[in-house]
Design a protein around this motif. Structure first.
Motif, PDB file in Angstrom:
ATOM      1  N   ILE A 231       0.845  -1.205   0.000  1.00 24.12           N
ATOM      2  CA  ILE A 231       0.000   0.000   0.000  1.00 24.12           C
ATOM      3  C   ILE A 231       0.878   1.252   0.000  1.00 24.12           C
ATOM      4  N   GLU A 232       1.964   1.186   0.780  1.00 23.96           N
ATOM      5  CA  GLU A 232       2.846   2.353   0.859  1.00 23.96           C
ATOM      6  C   GLU A 232       3.527   2.628  -0.495  1.00 23.96           C
ATOM      7  N   ARG A 233       4.000   1.561  -1.136  1.00 18.81           N
ATOM      8  CA  ARG A 233       4.610   1.732  -2.469  1.00 18.81           C
ATOM      9  C   ARG A 233       3.612   2.299  -3.465  1.00 18.81           C
ATOM     10  N   THR A 234       2.383   1.792  -3.383  1.00 14.81           N
ATOM     11  CA  THR A 234       1.328   2.304  -4.265  1.00 14.81           C
ATOM     12  C   THR A 234       1.145   3.796  -4.032  1.00 14.81           C
ATOM     13  N   GLY A 235       1.132   4.176  -2.757  1.00 15.51           N
ATOM     14  CA  GLY A 235       1.017   5.595  -2.413  1.00 15.51           C
ATOM     15  C   GLY A 235       2.158   6.410  -3.001  1.00 15.51           C
ATOM     16  N   LYS A 236       3.352   5.833  -3.000  1.00 17.29           N
ATOM     17  CA  LYS A 236       4.502   6.557  -3.577  1.00 17.29           C
ATOM     18  C   LYS A 236       4.325   6.785  -5.070  1.00 17.29           C
ATOM     19  N   TYR A 237       3.836   5.780  -5.773  1.00 14.32           N
ATOM     20  CA  TYR A 237       3.598   5.940  -7.209  1.00 14.32           C
ATOM     21  C   TYR A 237       2.551   7.033  -7.457  1.00 14.32           C
ATOM     22  N   ILE A 238       1.468   6.961  -6.694  1.00 20.61           N
ATOM     23  CA  ILE A 238       0.405   7.966  -6.880  1.00 20.61           C
ATOM     24  C   ILE A 238       0.951   9.355  -6.531  1.00 20.61           C
ATOM     25  N   GLY A 239       1.726   9.425  -5.445  1.00 14.76           N
ATOM     26  CA  GLY A 239       2.305  10.705  -5.027  1.00 14.76           C
ATOM     27  C   GLY A 239       3.228  11.293  -6.083  1.00 14.76           C
ATOM     28  N   THR A 240       3.918  10.413  -6.817  1.00 14.56           N
ATOM     29  CA  THR A 240       4.786  10.873  -7.910  1.00 14.56           C
ATOM     30  C   THR A 240       3.935  11.532  -8.997  1.00 14.56           C
ATOM     31  N   GLY A 241       2.798  10.923  -9.302  1.00 11.73           N
ATOM     32  CA  GLY A 241       1.868  11.522 -10.266  1.00 11.73           C
ATOM     33  C   GLY A 241       1.282  12.824  -9.739  1.00 11.73           C
ATOM     34  N   VAL A 242       0.928  12.816  -8.470  1.00 12.98           N
ATOM     35  CA  VAL A 242       0.340  14.015  -7.853  1.00 12.98           C
ATOM     36  C   VAL A 242       1.333  15.176  -7.905  1.00 12.98           C
ATOM     37  N   ALA A 243       2.623  14.888  -7.697  1.00 11.61           N
ATOM     38  CA  ALA A 243       3.647  15.940  -7.743  1.00 11.61           C
ATOM     39  C   ALA A 243       3.665  16.604  -9.121  1.00 11.61           C
ATOM     40  N   SER A 244       3.516  15.811 -10.175  1.00  9.84           N
ATOM     41  CA  SER A 244       3.480  16.378 -11.528  1.00  9.84           C
ATOM     42  C   SER A 244       2.256  17.273 -11.716  1.00  9.84           C
ATOM     43  N   VAL A 245       1.127  16.816 -11.180  1.00  9.14           N
ATOM     44  CA  VAL A 245      -0.096  17.615 -11.285  1.00  9.14           C
ATOM     45  C   VAL A 245       0.095  18.951 -10.561  1.00  9.14           C
ATOM     46  N   ILE A 246       0.691  18.893  -9.384  1.00 12.55           N
ATOM     47  CA  ILE A 246       0.927  20.111  -8.596  1.00 12.55           C
ATOM     48  C   ILE A 246       1.814  21.080  -9.384  1.00 12.55           C
ATOM     49  N   ASN A 247       2.909  20.561  -9.925  1.00 16.15           N
ATOM     50  CA  ASN A 247       3.835  21.428 -10.659  1.00 16.15           C
ATOM     51  C   ASN A 247       3.200  22.018 -11.913  1.00 16.15           C
ATOM     52  N   LEU A 248       2.345  21.237 -12.541  1.00 14.00           N
ATOM     53  CA  LEU A 248       1.744  21.676 -13.799  1.00 14.00           C
ATOM     54  C   LEU A 248       0.633  22.690 -13.581  1.00 14.00           C
ATOM     55  N   LEU A 249      -0.202  22.472 -12.576  1.00 14.78           N
ATOM     56  CA  LEU A 249      -1.426  23.263 -12.440  1.00 14.78           C
ATOM     57  C   LEU A 249      -1.407  24.281 -11.303  1.00 14.78           C
ATOM     58  N   ASN A 250      -0.520  24.104 -10.339  1.00 15.98           N
ATOM     59  CA  ASN A 250      -0.523  24.976  -9.148  1.00 15.98           C
ATOM     60  C   ASN A 250      -1.964  25.135  -8.635  1.00 15.98           C
ATOM     61  N   ILE A 251      -2.619  23.988  -8.497  1.00 14.96           N
ATOM     62  CA  ILE A 251      -4.057  23.996  -8.217  1.00 14.96           C
ATOM     63  C   ILE A 251      -4.321  23.980  -6.709  1.00 14.96           C
ATOM     64  N   GLU A 252      -5.434  24.609  -6.330  1.00 16.09           N
ATOM     65  CA  GLU A 252      -5.829  24.763  -4.929  1.00 16.09           C
ATOM     66  C   GLU A 252      -5.948  23.448  -4.167  1.00 16.09           C
ATOM     67  N   ARG A 253      -6.660  22.505  -4.771  1.00 19.86           N
ATOM     68  CA  ARG A 253      -6.975  21.278  -4.042  1.00 19.86           C
ATOM     69  C   ARG A 253      -6.939  20.072  -4.977  1.00 19.86           C
ATOM     70  N   ILE A 254      -6.333  18.993  -4.492  1.00 17.76           N
ATOM     71  CA  ILE A 254      -6.343  17.734  -5.237  1.00 17.76           C
ATOM     72  C   ILE A 254      -7.142  16.737  -4.401  1.00 17.76           C
ATOM     73  N   ILE A 255      -8.170  16.183  -5.019  1.00 22.00           N
ATOM     74  CA  ILE A 255      -9.051  15.254  -4.308  1.00 22.00           C
ATOM     75  C   ILE A 255      -8.841  13.855  -4.865  1.00 22.00           C
ATOM     76  N   LEU A 256      -8.603  12.908  -3.972  1.00 20.07           N
ATOM     77  CA  LEU A 256      -8.324  11.533  -4.389  1.00 20.07           C
ATOM     78  C   LEU A 256      -9.494  10.639  -4.004  1.00 20.07           C
ATOM     79  N   GLY A 257     -10.085  10.002  -5.014  1.00 17.75           N
ATOM     80  CA  GLY A 257     -11.218   9.113  -4.755  1.00 17.75           C
ATOM     81  C   GLY A 257     -11.031   7.783  -5.455  1.00 17.75           C
ATOM     82  N   GLY A 258     -12.066   6.962  -5.420  1.00 15.81           N
ATOM     83  CA  GLY A 258     -11.995   5.630  -6.034  1.00 15.81           C
ATOM     84  C   GLY A 258     -11.705   4.580  -4.967  1.00 15.81           C
ATOM     85  N   GLY A 259     -11.962   3.320  -5.325  1.00 17.04           N
ATOM     86  CA  GLY A 259     -11.885   2.220  -4.359  1.00 17.04           C
ATOM     87  C   GLY A 259     -10.540   2.072  -3.669  1.00 17.04           C
ATOM     88  N   VAL A 260      -9.441   2.359  -4.384  1.00 15.77           N
ATOM     89  CA  VAL A 260      -8.104   2.181  -3.796  1.00 15.77           C
ATOM     90  C   VAL A 260      -7.918   3.105  -2.581  1.00 15.77           C
TER      91      VAL A 260
END
Ligand SMILES: [Zn+2]
Length: 313
Positions: A231-260
């Protein structure tokens, strides 16, 4: 009973239809599930809608599907589950069969809209939404509106490359986030590694038969080291993607949903940690990373609210 308008939200995924009776504040008053086939989908959906609309007080139906929908023409352009003969006339057929005003939308967009209006996005103007389940989808809402890009594909965060040496993805690329962090990918990664750790309670589950990503999350919550590591490794992969989103959009809020994300803080914490480690710091500090609040109802609630708002605006 509420005097607010009542709505129906539906979500089709594979052979499953999930439907909910929802009020305009996003409260779910009733849930119905049904098995469907693409050939009879419209009649089956109309049957479910009739049951939910027994009193005839429903004002609109939101219909969410995996795939690409042109909201201007209401035509379903691409959908893995639906043959083209069904896709093209779907909107008109649903209106005819239900007698309701119908809006069709992509499932991740619908969930994003739901979280934005009545869930974890309340109070923000711009959000990025990520749906991590059997696949990984995403959606961008800017200034209160879904931003779908020039041809409708904006927000496809599941197909950003995380591992340049990774395995092939359904999209044709290799090493996409989806090949590492979707529910089936978590199971595949766990299977690949399990022989190295036969003490894990997952080996026991694996011997009995198949295990799912939900089982891995459950074992992690019970304290199984191997499951926790997965689960922790999975979180790291997702966090790597989230970092790209943050850098690209400088967006206020990122919401994570779905079964995982049902794994809760066990997955959210490593996501935030990895995003902090990788994103440009001033961007990271301007972004809130939160779990969705609507859980597995996000898509149906979002589809319903979207159908309501489309009729008002
Ligand atoms: Zn891909």
């Amino acid at each position: 009973m509420s005097d607010k308008p009542l709505l129906i939200g539906m979500h089709v995924s594979g052979s499953q239809l999930q439907a909910a009776l929802v009020d305009a504040s996003g409260n779910v008053l009733e849930r119905v599930g049904a098995n469907i086939s693409p050939q009879n989908m419209v009649e089956q959906a109309a049957g479910v809608a009739r049951d939910l609309n027994a009193r005839g007080d429903i004002s609109a139906l939101g219909f969410a599907i995996p795939g690409l929908v042109n909201r201007q023409t209401d035509v379903v352009m691409i959908s893995p589950d639906l043959p083209s003969t069904i896709r093209e006339g779907l909107h008109a057929e649903l209106i005819k069969a239900t007698g309701l005003r119908v809006e069709i939308e992509n499932d991740a967009n619908a969930a994003a809209y739901g979280e934005f209006k009545v869930g974890a996005g309340r109070g923000s103007r711009d959000i990025f939404y990520m749906m991590i389940g059997n696949g990984i989808g995403g959606a961008i809402i800017l200034d209160g509106k879904l931003w779908t890009g020039s041809s409708g594909f904006a927000g496809e965060v599941g197909h950003i490359t995380i591992d340049t040496e990774g395995i092939e993805c359904v999209c044709g690329n290799t090493g996409c986030l989806e090949t590492l962090a979707s529910a089936p990918s978590i199971v595949r990664r766990a299977r690949e590694r399990l022989h190295r750790d036969s003490t894990s309670s997952l080996s026991r589950l694996g011997l009995k038969g198949d295990f799912t990503a939900d089982d891995i999350a459950h074992e992690a919550k019970e304290g199984d080291d191997f499951a926790l590591m997965m689960i922790e490794r999975t979180g790291k992969y997702i966090g790597t993607g989230v970092a790209s989103v943050i850098n690209l959009l400088n967006i206020e809020r990122i919401i994570l949903g779905g079964g995982v994300m049902d794994a809760g803080p066990l997955i959210l914490n490593p996501i935030i940690q990895e995003a902090r480690r990788r994103a440009f710091q001033p961007c990271f500090e301007a972004t809130e990373i939160v779990a969705g609040k609507l859980g597995r109802d996000a898509i149906t609630i979002g589809a319903a609210i979207l159908a309501h708002d489309a009729g008002v605006n």
